[in-house]
Design a protein around this motif. Sequence first.
Motif: not given
Length: 508
Positions: A96-97, A99, A101-102, A104, A135, A138-139, A142-143
């Motif tokens: 995820i960090e 990308g 799940l960019n 969404d 998740p 969280y994604a 993070c962004r």
Amino acid sequence: MSFVDLHPDTCRQARLSRDFRFDGRFFVGVLSTGIYCRPVCPAVSANENNVRYFASAAAAAAAGLRPCLRCRPESAPGSCAWRGTRTTLERAMRLIEQGALNGDSQSAVDSLAERLGISSRWLRKLFTQSIGTSPVQYAIYCRLLLAKQLLHETGLTITQVALASGFNSVRRFNEVFQQRLQMTPSAIRRHKSVSDYGTMRLFLSYRPPYDWQHLRSFFHYRAVPAMEWFEQHGNEGYGRTLLVKHQQHQLRGWFFAINQPEQHRFSVEIALDADGNLELLPLWLQRIRQILDLDTEPVIIHERLLALQAHLPELQVMPGLRLPGCSSSFEAGVRAVLGQQVSLKQATTLLGQLVRQYGEKQIVNGRDCVFFPSVELLAVQESLPLPMPQSRQQTLQRLAIYLHHRDEATETITDSHLLNDWLDIKGIGPWTVAYAAMRGLSAPDILLCSDLVIKKQLQQMAAVAEIKDFNSFSQTIAASISPWGSYLTLSLWHQAASTKAKNSVSES
């Protein structure tokens, strides 16, 4: 120790004393002001009745709190502790960090779950139980935290920040920024001058202590000219070129890290190739953190090493040890193959020749750079004319060809279990795979008992303890130090080097 193991009294004491050992391991929500902070925040401490503790910044944001502008939660060191020991959760968070799940969307979550070999329902449950959010949330956070750091510390334009932090459009970026942080990007950027993204400076935090001297020396003895350097503009530090790839995209450049021990952070100067894909910046920054091992728990590791002295009274325990990382598992694997049955000096010389001959050369922000040879380039070479046995040259080529043709090539960055497949390659054994995992993936639990230096050190310690069964002895040591075997390996390497240096001085 994970967040759930922290008693509220422990959190309160850490917050009131601003203990850097707990920085990033939990976050402090101040309900009366609607903000959340790091436990080291310099602001006046809030009344305990108005405080709530959270396992992650994402969980605090999900509770409707906004980040503090003084301590800036996005700059806290990452915490391995609250990620837990579950491999699936660790993999999910790293992907995820990077990308994963960019988009969404539910389909993105389903794809990630399939990649992890679990159901999307179980994936959501893992996140909810471990860090208190989903998740997707969280994604997004993070962004947002990366975007906030870039706005604070760099001259990137708003559009570039949105792209670099993983948002599909500036409009979406502005909407989420306003909704989650209750401020606009321009409010943070108001006093920042905008410049080209070719150069920037970021601050990357860590938990003290940090044994910078030993880590820098480790890099120095294995350095490749033009790919690595240790002084810049009169400042001592560590710099190297770095290239990251994902699917058809890539981002190349260099960084130079200067330790600022009083602030428990590195000041990192970064120069990027203007033709690179800025969407890979999160992965690029994550690789720097891995190379410098910024997210480890030094106090916990030091306590485990001290406890091991009951079995190894001759062990020299140094606080703040950090694992020296590489740009990739492939680089670590090449270093391991070149180092088979030769001295460190010979292996470094061979590596330098390989990089000079096959590494791509490019000027980035005025610096002549050489990048580590790509898998694709080495895979198509008919031979590698290096002064070493032909069998070892062929092993390098077989490794490059194998990685070039595998579909999951991008996952070798994060998934240590995939390195076990390297054992099917002729010329590669368990030591090479273990070394690649330890340096290329920063795997924390690699005790290299088969390494000649480590084996000799342990044999001497077993002799002192009058233990004759070495295999049983080494297994006991590995079990006692787990899951921090890599740090014992590093300690024994340092100890051997220190003993050798002392003997050389005595002889002279």
